[in-house]
Scaffold this motif. Sequence first.
Motif, PDB file in Angstrom:
ATOM      1  N   TRP A 129     -12.627   1.428   7.061  1.00  0.00           N
ATOM      2  CA  TRP A 129     -12.491   2.860   7.306  1.00  0.00           C
ATOM      3  C   TRP A 129     -13.277   3.584   6.215  1.00  0.00           C
ATOM      4  O   TRP A 129     -13.041   3.354   5.020  1.00  0.00           O
ATOM      5  N   SER A 130     -14.211   4.443   6.601  1.00  0.00           N
ATOM      6  CA  SER A 130     -15.010   5.169   5.621  1.00  0.00           C
ATOM      7  C   SER A 130     -15.029   6.653   5.964  1.00  0.00           C
ATOM      8  O   SER A 130     -15.300   7.025   7.112  1.00  0.00           O
ATOM      9  N   PRO A 131     -14.777   7.529   4.967  1.00  0.00           N
ATOM     10  CA  PRO A 131     -14.793   8.959   5.258  1.00  0.00           C
ATOM     11  C   PRO A 131     -16.182   9.558   5.321  1.00  0.00           C
ATOM     12  O   PRO A 131     -16.353  10.678   5.818  1.00  0.00           O
ATOM     13  N   GLU A 132     -17.185   8.817   4.818  1.00  0.00           N
ATOM     14  CA  GLU A 132     -18.526   9.419   4.761  1.00  0.00           C
ATOM     15  C   GLU A 132     -19.563   8.312   4.585  1.00  0.00           C
ATOM     16  O   GLU A 132     -19.802   7.833   3.476  1.00  0.00           O
ATOM     17  N   LEU A 133     -20.217   7.919   5.678  1.00  0.00           N
ATOM     18  CA  LEU A 133     -21.154   6.798   5.614  1.00  0.00           C
ATOM     19  C   LEU A 133     -22.383   7.112   4.780  1.00  0.00           C
ATOM     20  O   LEU A 133     -22.977   6.207   4.193  1.00  0.00           O
ATOM     21  N   GLY A 134     -22.771   8.327   4.691  1.00  0.00           N
ATOM     22  CA  GLY A 134     -23.963   8.656   3.924  1.00  0.00           C
ATOM     23  C   GLY A 134     -23.721   8.818   2.441  1.00  0.00           C
ATOM     24  O   GLY A 134     -24.667   9.017   1.672  1.00  0.00           O
ATOM     25  N   ARG A 135     -22.489   8.728   2.033  1.00  0.00           N
ATOM     26  CA  ARG A 135     -22.156   8.930   0.623  1.00  0.00           C
ATOM     27  C   ARG A 135     -22.361   7.630  -0.160  1.00  0.00           C
ATOM     28  O   ARG A 135     -22.400   6.542   0.424  1.00  0.00           O
ATOM     29  N   VAL A 136     -22.457   7.731  -1.478  1.00  0.00           N
ATOM     30  CA  VAL A 136     -22.671   6.565  -2.334  1.00  0.00           C
ATOM     31  C   VAL A 136     -21.574   6.514  -3.388  1.00  0.00           C
ATOM     32  O   VAL A 136     -21.186   7.541  -3.959  1.00  0.00           O
ATOM     33  N   GLY A 137     -21.052   5.315  -3.648  1.00  0.00           N
ATOM     34  CA  GLY A 137     -20.200   5.096  -4.807  1.00  0.00           C
ATOM     35  C   GLY A 137     -18.748   5.485  -4.675  1.00  0.00           C
ATOM     36  O   GLY A 137     -18.082   5.720  -5.689  1.00  0.00           O
ATOM     37  N   MET A 138     -18.204   5.509  -3.462  1.00  0.00           N
ATOM     38  CA  MET A 138     -16.778   5.796  -3.332  1.00  0.00           C
ATOM     39  C   MET A 138     -15.948   4.584  -3.742  1.00  0.00           C
ATOM     40  O   MET A 138     -16.368   3.431  -3.574  1.00  0.00           O
ATOM     41  N   PRO A 139     -14.730   4.802  -4.302  1.00  0.00           N
ATOM     42  CA  PRO A 139     -13.858   3.679  -4.620  1.00  0.00           C
ATOM     43  C   PRO A 139     -13.505   2.902  -3.355  1.00  0.00           C
ATOM     44  O   PRO A 139     -13.437   3.478  -2.255  1.00  0.00           O
ATOM     45  N   VAL A 140     -13.265   1.617  -3.525  1.00  0.00           N
ATOM     46  CA  VAL A 140     -12.958   0.732  -2.396  1.00  0.00           C
ATOM     47  C   VAL A 140     -11.565   0.157  -2.585  1.00  0.00           C
ATOM     48  O   VAL A 140     -11.214  -0.299  -3.682  1.00  0.00           O
ATOM     49  N   MET A 141     -10.750   0.179  -1.537  1.00  0.00           N
ATOM     50  CA  MET A 141      -9.420  -0.411  -1.563  1.00  0.00           C
ATOM     51  C   MET A 141      -9.327  -1.474  -0.480  1.00  0.00           C
ATOM     52  O   MET A 141      -9.543  -1.184   0.708  1.00  0.00           O
ATOM     53  N   VAL A 142      -9.046  -2.712  -0.883  1.00  0.00           N
ATOM     54  CA  VAL A 142      -8.997  -3.845   0.042  1.00  0.00           C
ATOM     55  C   VAL A 142      -7.541  -4.265   0.231  1.00  0.00           C
ATOM     56  O   VAL A 142      -6.886  -4.718  -0.719  1.00  0.00           O
ATOM     57  N   TRP A 143      -7.040  -4.109   1.451  1.00  0.00           N
ATOM     58  CA  TRP A 143      -5.640  -4.395   1.762  1.00  0.00           C
ATOM     59  C   TRP A 143      -5.456  -5.844   2.182  1.00  0.00           C
ATOM     60  O   TRP A 143      -6.174  -6.361   3.038  1.00  0.00           O
ATOM     61  N   ILE A 144      -4.435  -6.497   1.582  1.00  0.00           N
ATOM     62  CA  ILE A 144      -4.043  -7.855   1.942  1.00  0.00           C
ATOM     63  C   ILE A 144      -2.612  -7.782   2.465  1.00  0.00           C
ATOM     64  O   ILE A 144      -1.674  -7.502   1.704  1.00  0.00           O
ATOM     65  N   HIS A 145      -2.433  -8.015   3.747  1.00  0.00           N
ATOM     66  CA  HIS A 145      -1.122  -7.819   4.368  1.00  0.00           C
ATOM     67  C   HIS A 145      -0.131  -8.901   3.935  1.00  0.00           C
ATOM     68  O   HIS A 145      -0.496  -9.984   3.496  1.00  0.00           O
ATOM     69  N   GLY A 146       1.145  -8.573   4.095  1.00  0.00           N
ATOM     70  CA  GLY A 146       2.210  -9.534   3.854  1.00  0.00           C
ATOM     71  C   GLY A 146       2.629 -10.208   5.143  1.00  0.00           C
ATOM     72  O   GLY A 146       1.921 -10.185   6.144  1.00  0.00           O
ATOM     73  N   GLY A 147       3.818 -10.807   5.092  1.00  0.00           N
ATOM     74  CA  GLY A 147       4.309 -11.525   6.267  1.00  0.00           C
ATOM     75  C   GLY A 147       4.846 -12.901   5.935  1.00  0.00           C
ATOM     76  O   GLY A 147       4.748 -13.823   6.751  1.00  0.00           O
ATOM     77  N   ALA A 148       5.409 -13.060   4.726  1.00  0.00           N
ATOM     78  CA  ALA A 148       6.068 -14.302   4.319  1.00  0.00           C
ATOM     79  C   ALA A 148       5.117 -15.498   4.300  1.00  0.00           C
ATOM     80  O   ALA A 148       5.564 -16.633   4.401  1.00  0.00           O
ATOM     81  N   TYR A 149       3.825 -15.245   4.145  1.00  0.00           N
ATOM     82  CA  TYR A 149       2.791 -16.292   4.206  1.00  0.00           C
ATOM     83  C   TYR A 149       2.799 -16.998   5.561  1.00  0.00           C
ATOM     84  O   TYR A 149       2.143 -18.020   5.740  1.00  0.00           O
ATOM     85  N   LEU A 150       3.504 -16.417   6.529  1.00  0.00           N
ATOM     86  CA  LEU A 150       3.670 -17.032   7.845  1.00  0.00           C
ATOM     87  C   LEU A 150       2.937 -16.289   8.944  1.00  0.00           C
ATOM     88  O   LEU A 150       2.517 -16.889   9.933  1.00  0.00           O
ATOM     89  N   GLU A 151       2.814 -14.995   8.786  1.00  0.00           N
ATOM     90  CA  GLU A 151       2.361 -14.169   9.900  1.00  0.00           C
ATOM     91  C   GLU A 151       1.778 -12.874   9.358  1.00  0.00           C
ATOM     92  O   GLU A 151       1.647 -12.681   8.155  1.00  0.00           O
ATOM     93  N   GLY A 152       1.453 -11.978  10.263  1.00  0.00           N
ATOM     94  CA  GLY A 152       0.894 -10.689   9.893  1.00  0.00           C
ATOM     95  C   GLY A 152      -0.487 -10.493  10.471  1.00  0.00           C
ATOM     96  O   GLY A 152      -1.172 -11.445  10.848  1.00  0.00           O
ATOM     97  N   SER A 153      -0.900  -9.223  10.519  1.00  0.00           N
ATOM     98  CA  SER A 153      -2.193  -8.908  11.101  1.00  0.00           C
ATOM     99  C   SER A 153      -2.695  -7.590  10.544  1.00  0.00           C
ATOM    100  O   SER A 153      -1.918  -6.641  10.357  1.00  0.00           O
ATOM    101  N   VAL A 161      -7.902  -4.350  -5.095  1.00  0.00           N
ATOM    102  CA  VAL A 161      -7.144  -5.090  -4.086  1.00  0.00           C
ATOM    103  C   VAL A 161      -5.705  -4.592  -4.133  1.00  0.00           C
ATOM    104  O   VAL A 161      -5.162  -4.326  -5.204  1.00  0.00           O
ATOM    105  N   PHE A 162      -5.106  -4.422  -2.965  1.00  0.00           N
ATOM    106  CA  PHE A 162      -3.704  -4.031  -2.936  1.00  0.00           C
ATOM    107  C   PHE A 162      -3.008  -4.718  -1.776  1.00  0.00           C
ATOM    108  O   PHE A 162      -3.603  -4.995  -0.738  1.00  0.00           O
ATOM    109  N   GLY A 163      -1.738  -5.050  -1.992  1.00  0.00           N
ATOM    110  CA  GLY A 163      -0.993  -5.769  -0.976  1.00  0.00           C
ATOM    111  C   GLY A 163       0.484  -5.756  -1.287  1.00  0.00           C
ATOM    112  O   GLY A 163       0.904  -5.411  -2.395  1.00  0.00           O
ATOM    113  N   GLN A 164       1.283  -6.166  -0.290  1.00  0.00           N
ATOM    114  CA  GLN A 164       2.730  -6.088  -0.412  1.00  0.00           C
ATOM    115  C   GLN A 164       3.360  -7.400   0.021  1.00  0.00           C
ATOM    116  O   GLN A 164       2.862  -8.089   0.899  1.00  0.00           O
ATOM    117  N   SER A 165       4.446  -7.782  -0.648  1.00  0.00           N
ATOM    118  CA  SER A 165       5.201  -8.994  -0.337  1.00  0.00           C
ATOM    119  C   SER A 165       4.280 -10.212  -0.464  1.00  0.00           C
ATOM    120  O   SER A 165       3.708 -10.433  -1.526  1.00  0.00           O
TER     121      SER A 165
END
Length: 501
Positions: free
Chosen positions: A90-114, A182-186
């Motif tokens: 998801w990007s708010p502005e494709l022509g822009r340069v140098g925005m911070p990046v947040m990479v989500w890693i989902h949870g799910g008990a190491y069993l599941e998730g999407s 990087v950010f994630g839960q559980s």
Amino acid sequence: MDAEIRTAAGWVRGGWENEIAVFRGIPYAPPPFGARRFQAPAELEGWDGVRAAVAFGSPVPQAGHSGSVMRAAGGVVEDGSDDCLTVNVWSPELGRVGMPVMVWIHGGAYLEGSSGDPHVDGARLAAAGVVVVSIEYRTGFEGFAHIAGAPDNRGILDQIAALHWTRRNIDRFGGDPGNVTVFGQSAGAGCIAALISMPLAAGLFRRAIAQSVPGTFFAPDLAAAISGVITGRLGARAEVEDLASVPPGALVDATQALIAIMPEFAEQWGPMALTPTPFSPVLDHDRLPRAPWQALADGAARGIELLVGHTRDEYRLFVADSDRECTGEQLAETIARLRGVPGDGGYLAAYPDATAARLHEIVNADWLFRMPSLHLAQAQHVGGGRAWMYELCWGYNRDQEASHSLDFLLVFGTLTAADIEAHPSAYRNAVAEAVEVGERMRADWVRFARSGHPGWGEFDARHRCTRVYSAQPYDGAYPEERSRWIWRSHRFKALRVCSAE
């Protein structure tokens, strides 16, 4: 309106949704099946033409996934369900340069998730001025089981491959590859605790946000014992050669069958047998040589800024629908297993007004999420790194209160008024408060991703400064002092087969 970007592997076509450019289902590695099954993710080959990136990739093999790959051990299948190692942007502005990046890693008990879960839609975060990436990675047996002839922690190796994709490509979406959080839960937070400890991940991100870190990391002997029971149900050994012809669906079914009886293994496997999952990151001499708490205390993440925390009522989610009856004997047994000490472990004195059922909930919350998160902040501080602590104390209903998973719903802004109003015990002002608390958390997360400072004092051993998210957020000492004192001398480390201790 279409939006096209040329990645390192080829052109992709996404679209604009409410002024946010969205690209879904971009491969970062080839499908992990056939000869690539149970192996580290392979290099991605390029493609000709423009690839549509408008739909999420297929979910990895897990309970509830009915794609053809669940039944096909040989590899490629016609319905595309094998193409599951993908990222979304998801990007708010494709022509822009140098925005911070947040990479989500989902949870799910190491069993599941999407990453296709609508509760982790990245649009609201992106609208705050960051580029958001989310990852599909292998879970369950395919991603975390210990298998002879295969690398451990394949799901985390997938995440590392996705982070390499981010480093190579995110500038084309307006992001700064040198400013990745990087950010994630559980289970996602557990993976992040592993990533900040792993030499393989060094340099791929600058900051980390770990929400409700599980305290379960496995020594190889425990992981091998668990895998052996699962594959034994299928008449196979936990070896690549034996499992090559076993379809993923059969391993998912065997795993679910084990989960149903896992408490029966408590004498051999210890407290992990009381959790809802048989999988966790596995210590590996070459890739993950130490549990995160030891690694961080030794300075492994000194160059990474860490925001870590938990919800107040972590375990309420798992007992809210039960009668929550608990005898004193059951409580003592639980404490003995989780704390490794006889008697009540100090809980009766620390919480004199709590019922046995409430103490059972607190002990489980402490062992599984609250104290591992606190100790991770402590270890980062001891190792010379910078850490910030938070606790979510706000809840929208009296049954679950500030329960596990509520924090990420608030950060993503996907807890809707309808969700709240539909709950039979919702508080009267909960809808308005949810908006306010969510906006505050989201702004702090984005501030941290942008600058490396979320807006309150750093955590240290003396003051233990904590941002407390309530209806009126405030900064103060860590709120769970009674539990902190009980667990002050505990050391979170890899769990082993009990007879090997």
